[in-house]
Design a protein around this motif. Structure first.
Motif, mmCIF file in Angstrom:
data_model
loop_
_atom_site.group_PDB
_atom_site.id
_atom_site.type_symbol
_atom_site.label_atom_id
_atom_site.label_comp_id
_atom_site.label_asym_id
_atom_site.label_seq_id
_atom_site.Cartn_x
_atom_site.Cartn_y
_atom_site.Cartn_z
ATOM 1 N N VAL A 44 -22.141 -14.208 20.219
ATOM 2 C CA VAL A 44 -21.990 -14.660 18.825
ATOM 3 C C VAL A 44 -23.197 -14.170 18.022
ATOM 4 O O VAL A 44 -23.052 -13.635 16.920
ATOM 5 C CB VAL A 44 -21.853 -16.200 18.748
ATOM 6 N N ARG A 45 -24.381 -14.335 18.592
ATOM 7 C CA ARG A 45 -25.597 -13.899 17.907
ATOM 8 C C ARG A 45 -25.569 -12.391 17.658
ATOM 9 O O ARG A 45 -25.857 -11.927 16.549
ATOM 10 C CB ARG A 45 -26.827 -14.279 18.739
ATOM 11 N N ALA A 46 -25.225 -11.611 18.686
ATOM 12 C CA ALA A 46 -25.193 -10.154 18.545
ATOM 13 C C ALA A 46 -24.185 -9.726 17.483
ATOM 14 O O ALA A 46 -24.458 -8.827 16.677
ATOM 15 C CB ALA A 46 -24.858 -9.509 19.891
ATOM 16 N N THR A 47 -23.032 -10.384 17.462
ATOM 17 C CA THR A 47 -22.002 -10.069 16.465
ATOM 18 C C THR A 47 -22.493 -10.434 15.075
ATOM 19 O O THR A 47 -22.305 -9.672 14.118
ATOM 20 C CB THR A 47 -20.694 -10.816 16.799
ATOM 21 N N ALA A 48 -23.150 -11.595 14.950
ATOM 22 C CA ALA A 48 -23.684 -12.031 13.657
ATOM 23 C C ALA A 48 -24.728 -11.042 13.133
ATOM 24 O O ALA A 48 -24.735 -10.712 11.945
ATOM 25 C CB ALA A 48 -24.294 -13.426 13.778
ATOM 26 N N VAL A 49 -25.575 -10.546 14.022
ATOM 27 C CA VAL A 49 -26.596 -9.565 13.622
ATOM 28 C C VAL A 49 -25.916 -8.305 13.086
ATOM 29 O O VAL A 49 -26.295 -7.768 12.046
ATOM 30 C CB VAL A 49 -27.551 -9.252 14.796
ATOM 31 N N GLY A 50 -24.881 -7.852 13.795
ATOM 32 C CA GLY A 50 -24.139 -6.674 13.333
ATOM 33 C C GLY A 50 -23.506 -6.887 11.969
ATOM 34 O O GLY A 50 -23.575 -6.011 11.093
ATOM 35 N N LEU A 51 -22.908 -8.056 11.759
ATOM 36 C CA LEU A 51 -22.283 -8.363 10.469
ATOM 37 C C LEU A 51 -23.338 -8.477 9.367
ATOM 38 O O LEU A 51 -23.104 -8.061 8.226
ATOM 39 C CB LEU A 51 -21.476 -9.671 10.561
ATOM 40 N N ALA A 52 -24.505 -9.024 9.706
ATOM 41 C CA ALA A 52 -25.588 -9.141 8.724
ATOM 42 C C ALA A 52 -26.076 -7.750 8.307
ATOM 43 O O ALA A 52 -26.324 -7.495 7.129
ATOM 44 C CB ALA A 52 -26.740 -9.970 9.292
ATOM 45 N N ARG A 53 -26.179 -6.845 9.276
ATOM 46 C CA ARG A 53 -26.612 -5.470 8.967
ATOM 47 C C ARG A 53 -25.609 -4.778 8.032
ATOM 48 O O ARG A 53 -25.983 -3.932 7.235
ATOM 49 C CB ARG A 53 -26.761 -4.658 10.243
ATOM 50 N N GLN A 54 -24.325 -5.155 8.172
ATOM 51 C CA GLN A 54 -23.279 -4.570 7.308
ATOM 52 C C GLN A 54 -23.202 -5.273 5.958
ATOM 53 O O GLN A 54 -22.417 -4.886 5.101
ATOM 54 C CB GLN A 54 -21.911 -4.692 7.981
ATOM 55 N N GLY A 55 -23.968 -6.355 5.794
ATOM 56 C CA GLY A 55 -23.952 -7.092 4.540
ATOM 57 C C GLY A 55 -22.794 -8.058 4.407
ATOM 58 O O GLY A 55 -22.529 -8.574 3.321
ATOM 59 N N LYS A 56 -22.082 -8.337 5.511
ATOM 60 C CA LYS A 56 -20.924 -9.234 5.459
ATOM 61 C C LYS A 56 -21.315 -10.700 5.559
ATOM 62 O O LYS A 56 -20.528 -11.576 5.218
ATOM 63 C CB LYS A 56 -19.929 -8.892 6.570
ATOM 64 N N LEU A 57 -22.523 -10.980 6.074
ATOM 65 C CA LEU A 57 -23.009 -12.356 6.127
ATOM 66 C C LEU A 57 -24.520 -12.355 6.080
ATOM 67 O O LEU A 57 -25.156 -11.317 6.177
ATOM 68 C CB LEU A 57 -22.500 -13.104 7.372
ATOM 69 N N VAL A 58 -25.087 -13.549 5.875
ATOM 70 C CA VAL A 58 -26.534 -13.715 5.833
ATOM 71 C C VAL A 58 -26.918 -14.664 6.964
ATOM 72 O O VAL A 58 -26.278 -15.703 7.161
ATOM 73 C CB VAL A 58 -26.978 -14.319 4.476
ATOM 74 N N ILE A 59 -27.932 -14.282 7.724
ATOM 75 C CA ILE A 59 -28.484 -15.151 8.759
ATOM 76 C C ILE A 59 -29.622 -15.926 8.098
ATOM 77 O O ILE A 59 -30.472 -15.327 7.437
ATOM 78 C CB ILE A 59 -29.005 -14.323 9.949
#
Length: 80
Positions: A44-59
């Motif tokens: 989940v963390r790795a996926t969230a990091v990937g989505l954050a890099r794409q600008g789709k979410l903020v951690i």
């Protein structure tokens, strides 16, 4: 581009969350694997990091945006 079940679950939960509110990554894991949710927290963390890099979410950490490449500890996810 195909999405992973984890990515789908993160984005689905975020879509259902009131604007400006964040979600706990454990909620995502529990939705996907209610019995053994702790096991998939690293994915989940790795996926969230990937989505954050794409600008789709903020951690976030302590309510403030965190650098997806260097954050540590407890974190939450929210839409940009």
């Amino acid at each position: 581009m195909t999405t992973s079940p984890i990515e789908d679950a993160i984005l689905d939960l975020l879509a259902k969350t009131p604007a400006g509110k964040s979600i706990d990554p454990a909620e995502v894991a529990k939705q996907l694997q209610p019995e053994r949710w702790q096991r998939i927290l690293p994915q989940v963390r790795a996926t969230a990091v990937g989505l954050a890099r794409q600008g789709k979410l903020v951690i976030t950490r302590h309510g403030k945006p965190a650098d997806p490449d260097s954050f540590k500890g407890v974190y939450r996810l929210k839409l940009p």
